[in-house]
Design a protein around this motif. Structure first.
Motif, PDB file in Angstrom:
ATOM      1  N   GLN A   1     -38.459 -25.930 -15.542  1.00  0.00           N
ATOM      2  CA  GLN A   1     -37.234 -26.708 -15.649  1.00  0.00           C
ATOM      3  C   GLN A   1     -36.337 -26.384 -14.458  1.00  0.00           C
ATOM      4  N   HIS A   2     -35.272 -27.141 -14.309  1.00  0.00           N
ATOM      5  CA  HIS A   2     -34.293 -26.818 -13.278  1.00  0.00           C
ATOM      6  C   HIS A   2     -33.299 -25.797 -13.829  1.00  0.00           C
ATOM      7  N   LYS A   3     -32.488 -25.246 -12.936  1.00  0.00           N
ATOM      8  CA  LYS A   3     -31.609 -24.138 -13.321  1.00  0.00           C
ATOM      9  C   LYS A   3     -30.670 -24.516 -14.458  1.00  0.00           C
ATOM     10  N   ASP A   4     -30.273 -25.790 -14.512  1.00  0.00           N
ATOM     11  CA  ASP A   4     -29.355 -26.235 -15.560  1.00  0.00           C
ATOM     12  C   ASP A   4     -30.069 -26.597 -16.857  1.00  0.00           C
ATOM     13  N   GLY A   5     -31.393 -26.360 -16.912  1.00  0.00           N
ATOM     14  CA  GLY A   5     -32.143 -26.629 -18.127  1.00  0.00           C
ATOM     15  C   GLY A   5     -32.702 -28.033 -18.228  1.00  0.00           C
ATOM     16  N   THR A   6     -32.461 -28.887 -17.241  1.00  0.00           N
ATOM     17  CA  THR A   6     -32.987 -30.248 -17.274  1.00  0.00           C
ATOM     18  C   THR A   6     -34.478 -30.244 -16.925  1.00  0.00           C
TER      19      THR A   6
ATOM     20  N   GLY B   1     -33.705 -29.529  -6.389  1.00  0.00           N
ATOM     21  CA  GLY B   1     -33.369 -28.182  -6.813  1.00  0.00           C
ATOM     22  C   GLY B   1     -34.582 -27.327  -7.141  1.00  0.00           C
TER      23      GLY B   1
ATOM     24  N   TYR C   1     -37.563 -23.378 -12.308  1.00  0.00           N
ATOM     25  CA  TYR C   1     -37.590 -22.076 -12.984  1.00  0.00           C
ATOM     26  C   TYR C   1     -38.511 -22.161 -14.189  1.00  0.00           C
TER      27      TYR C   1
ATOM     28  N   LYS D   1     -39.534 -21.697 -17.953  1.00  0.00           N
ATOM     29  CA  LYS D   1     -38.738 -21.671 -19.177  1.00  0.00           C
ATOM     30  C   LYS D   1     -38.760 -20.284 -19.816  1.00  0.00           C
TER      31      LYS D   1
END
Length: 254
Positions: free
Chosen positions: A73-78, A96, A99, A101
């Motif tokens: 996922q991306h850093k913001d959780g998307t 971006g 990362y 999960k």
């Protein structure tokens, strides 16, 4: 001709260094004690070729199996926006970092990547990405085949700290491997550093980082100090605006 990408399980048998807990003989057992517990049996998997990825060891955590980015996922959780194609995924510039999960600590990490073809740019502006242990400690991904840049920023460098012992880069378009042993830092209850992070790494089967001791997180033109943190954190892959490809990513907790 097929070029074999060696599986990390074989390579790491050659490592001289290990974690502190493994440097002492276990005093509970006599030499050649017949009742000493034997190691678990695993399937070691198979080697990769340029044409197809190998099969990970049976005890590995598979982070990308060629089908989807459901574990990233991306850093913001998307959800991950990078492009998934036939058995690999590719950096989608300006979307971006990715990362995992899940969080991971000390580990053996296997990553395969391919630099863009035809090669474009030079120095750091050529096939730039990175593998971040704990999301903090970067093993640089770069097209370092006939491409000069600063030593501690070329492919397989611990970015800004340790150049690789040799440049083992393959030409752009060919699949390459990183096999990394990572031991994260340890802190006491008061936040004092007890043990720095250490990295051993192989690039395309060649030892390039030999149990190096990191000064702290990696950064551009900086040496950030350690700050107390958990023993497990997500891994990250860097979006540096270049369409680097990845496949066959797996990890074995240590």
């Amino acid at each position: 001709m097929k070029q074999i990408l060696l599986l990390a399980g074989v390579l790491f048998l050659a490592c001289v260094s290990a974690s502190e807990a493994q440097t002492q003989v276990d005093p509970r057992y006599q030499i050649h004690e017949p009742n000493r517990p034997t190691p678990p049996i695993i399937d070691p998997g198979t080697a990769s070729t340029q044409e197809s990825p190998g099969r990970p060891p049976s005890d590995a955590v598979v982070l990308f199996d060629g089908r989807d980015l459901s574990k990233w996922q991306h850093k913001d959780g998307t959800p991950a926006k990078w492009k998934v194609e036939s058995g690999y995924f590719e950096v989608a510039p300006k979307t971006g970092y990715l990362y995992t999960k899940d969080a991971f600590g000390d580990c053996q990490l296997h990553v395969e990547f391919a630099e863009p073809i035809p090669a474009k740019g030079q120095d750091q502006d050529r096939g730039n990405s990175g593998v971040f242990l704990h999301g903090l400690y970067e093993v640089q991904v770069l097209d370092s085949y006939e491409n000069k840049t600063y030593a501690d920023g070329q492919a397989a460098a611990v970015y800004g700290q340790f150049p690789p012992q040799v440049n083992a880069s393959r030409p752009p378009g060919q699949w390459q491997t990183y096999d990394i042993i990572f031991h994260g830092p340890r802190f006491d209850d008061a936040g004092k550093l007890l043990r720095p992070a250490r990295i051993t790494a192989f690039h395309n089967g060649v030892l390039v980082q030999d149990n190096v001791e990191l000064t702290g997180p990696t950064a551009n033109k900086q040496r950030p100090p350690y700050t107390p943190g958990p023993e497990k954190l997500p891994l990250a892959l860097q979006d540096h605006n270049h369409p680097v490809r990845y496949r066959n990513i797996w990890l074995r907790p240590l």
